[in-house]
Enzyme design. Structure first.
Site, PDB file in Angstrom:
ATOM      1  N   GLU A 265      50.042  46.085  37.782  1.00 23.65           N
ATOM      2  CA  GLU A 265      48.832  45.271  37.696  1.00 23.65           C
ATOM      3  C   GLU A 265      49.189  43.785  37.646  1.00 23.65           C
ATOM      4  O   GLU A 265      50.124  43.384  36.938  1.00 23.65           O
ATOM      5  CB  GLU A 265      48.040  45.656  36.438  1.00 23.65           C
ATOM      6  CG  GLU A 265      46.761  44.868  36.238  1.00 23.65           C
ATOM      7  CD  GLU A 265      46.062  45.183  34.925  1.00 23.65           C
ATOM      8  OE1 GLU A 265      44.839  44.945  34.841  1.00 23.65           O
ATOM      9  OE2 GLU A 265      46.734  45.667  33.977  1.00 23.65           O
ATOM     10  N   LYS A 340      39.215  47.912  39.210  1.00 24.87           N
ATOM     11  CA  LYS A 340      39.284  48.233  37.785  1.00 24.87           C
ATOM     12  C   LYS A 340      37.862  48.381  37.253  1.00 24.87           C
ATOM     13  O   LYS A 340      37.024  47.487  37.438  1.00 24.87           O
ATOM     14  CB  LYS A 340      40.033  47.132  37.037  1.00 24.87           C
ATOM     15  CG  LYS A 340      40.372  47.474  35.590  1.00 24.87           C
ATOM     16  CD  LYS A 340      41.309  46.427  34.999  1.00 24.87           C
ATOM     17  CE  LYS A 340      41.787  46.813  33.604  1.00 24.87           C
ATOM     18  NZ  LYS A 340      42.761  45.827  33.064  1.00 24.87           N
ATOM     19  N   CYS A 374      45.357  50.206  34.499  1.00 28.16           N
ATOM     20  CA  CYS A 374      45.651  49.911  33.097  1.00 28.16           C
ATOM     21  C   CYS A 374      44.626  50.476  32.108  1.00 28.16           C
ATOM     22  O   CYS A 374      44.626  51.668  31.827  1.00 28.16           O
ATOM     23  CB  CYS A 374      45.803  48.400  32.928  1.00 28.16           C
ATOM     24  SG  CYS A 374      46.634  47.918  31.391  1.00 28.16           S
TER      25      CYS A 374
END
Length: 508
Positions: A265, A340, A374
């Protein structure tokens, strides 16, 4: 049960075995006088389908057998009697182009029962079914104990009681324990079967490896090689310097034959050093101006290095909002974006980021994959929805500054692997990054996690990189092990969900 057996072998039936075969069959069916195959019958079977006829030999004596023919699935399901399925016992129904292995007989001499020899025959049948790329094994099983209960319950109720182990049936209980499932009840199936009152249960075992219209090239790979890149944060003078470092790693992992390269990321963050005089929110928008160029370059790398690249993540401007996105750049030149979904408080406060709203899986030449960035891995609903769509590998590019942040990502990723019966690969950035606000320190340890069962590492960790050191991690994962786990694992977390109590679904 014989207690003096010294050697047991399983092999294909030969005509020279006939006398011993006949003797064991007569002893196996004492209640059905004359119910044994004649020598001419066995010769016909061996002529039309020799590989489908199996025997168990104990100390040189044939003590059991499994006999089969090939038929089409449609024929197997619509045919209702043993006489019809065997072509009036002539085996004229055998079809060399059939897609189903139909079991016409299986028995173990009663003097040799209790040694799990029947299980060996069934395992050999399953192996043959897989080798011949057949859809399934089908046959009609007798229910010899039903006669004792016929005045009290219907065959349907009897089958349910056997499944719940409230009643034991020497045939049906065995079949169910060998992963066969019932299709329907057949009436008047086998003439003369007084114990079962001529009822039988049509049973099926599905070959999870069956491939319809099997291809000779471009077949989905069973063993997939993953190349995880543990990226060192360092000062970069310009975009070309980033490309040079990225290409080095892509070249390295592709040189080992990797199918995927996974970047972390926000690995492009060093380029924000040029904008450190701006606020964090303005600096991330400047970094976002490089995103299209990075995606285009990664597409070219994917083609030239013959590897699927998961580009970690980078900021992306759209409609005045900043998203945290990445790209799956396939080796055929196509690409897709992923976003995300869950944005951390830090990302909102410093960068004003917005969460995405699309939950999806991606088709690749190595099967279906999922990608979450993440913080997203800490929300189990996302990966469960992806697993419902057939995801085999979940990729998690991440960025954590401290070890406790990494611990959250690691343990949640392990949980996703176990609960979704899939592989999870994670890769992050390491080291320090001076002169870039809000990106001072990084902590990471790339890893590949597995389900927790006998076919996998006992701790559920396939491989781990050295913490906080720039390196690559090359790992092979076997997709066929997942298929086996889904059907025959110690537990079945995907199959055993109580859909009668709870369900999960996408809202968009």
């Amino acid at each position: 049960m014989s207690s003096t057996i010294k050697k047991v072998a399983l092999r294909n039936l030969q005509i020279e075995d006939y006398k011993e075969l006949k003797k064991s069959m007569i002893e196996s069916y004492p209640e059905m006088a004359g119910s044994y195959w004649k020598e001419d019958d066995i010769k016909k079977l061996l002529k039309v389908f020799p590989e489908g006829q199996l025997v168990i030999v104990a100390d040189g004596v044939v003590v059991g057998s499994a006999l089969s023919i090939l038929v089409t699935e449609n024929f197997a399901f619509k045919t209702k009697t043993y006489k019809d399925i065997t072509g009036n016992y002539t085996f004229s129904t055998h079809n060399e182009f059939g897609d189903v292995l139909y079991g016409i007989d299986v028995f173990i001499n009663p003097n040799y029962r209790g040694l799990r020899l029947g299980r060996r025959l069934y395992d050999a049948r399953k192996e043959l079914c897989e080798q011949l790329n057949l859809r399934s094994i089908i046959f009609a099983g007798r229910i010899p104990s039903y006669g004792k209960y016929a005045n009290e319950i219907t065959p349907k109720v009897y089958i349910e009681k056997v499944k719940k182990k409230e009643v034991y049936d020497p045939v049906l209980s065995f079949q169910l324990s060998n992963d066969f499932h019932e299709v329907r009840v057949l009436k008047n199936y086998l003439a003369g079967d007084s114990e079962s009152l001529e009822y039988a249960v049509l049973l099926e075992w599905n070959n999870i490896y069956y491939e319809d219209n099997k291809k000779l090239i471009n077949v989905d790979k069973s063993v997939v090689r993953l190349g995880l890149i543990q990226w060192q944060m360092r000062s970069l003078n310009n975009l070309d310097a980033l490309f040079e470092q990225a290409e080095f790693f892509i070249d390295a992992v592709s040189g080992y034959g990797s199918d995927f390269a996974l970047f972390p990321e926000l690995f492009t963050a060093p380029l924000m050093a040029d904008y450190n005089h701006l606020s964090e929110a303005e600096a991330i928008k400047e970094l976002a101006k490089h995103t299209d160029a990075i995606r285009e370059k990664f597409q070219k790398y994917a083609i030239s290095y013959n590897i699927n690249i998961i580009s970690g993540s980078m900021p992306y401007l759209e409609g005045g909002h900043v998203f945290n996105v990445g790209f799956l750049c396939r080796r055929d030149g196509t690409y897709e974006m992923y976003r995300k979904i869950h944005i951390t408080p830090n990302e909102v406060f410093h960068w004003g980021m917005t969460g995405g709203d699309i939950i999806q899986t991606f088709d690749t030449d190595c099967g279906k994959i999922g990608i979450v960035i993440c913080y997203d891995v800490e929300f189990p609903e996302l990966s469960r929805l992806m697993a419902n769509e057939g995801m085999n590998i979940l990729f998690v590019p991440f960025l954590t500054d401290t070890q406790n942040g990494y611990t959250r990502v690691k343990h949640c990723a392990q949980a996703r692997a176990i609960e979704n019966e899939c592989y999870v690969a994670i890769a992050g950035c390491v080291g320090n990054l001076p002169k870039v606000n809000n990106m001072d320190i990084q902590y990471a340890q790339a890893a590949v996690f597995t389900p927790s069962d006998f076919a996998f590492p006992s701790n559920g960790i396939k491989a781990e990189a050295t913490p906080n050191t720039e390196m690559t991690l090359i790992v092979d994962v076997d997709i066929n092990l997942l298929k086996e786990l889904h059907e025959h694992g110690s537990v079945n977390t995907m199959k055993d969900r109580r859909h009668d109590l709870y369900q999960l679904k996408k809202l968009k």
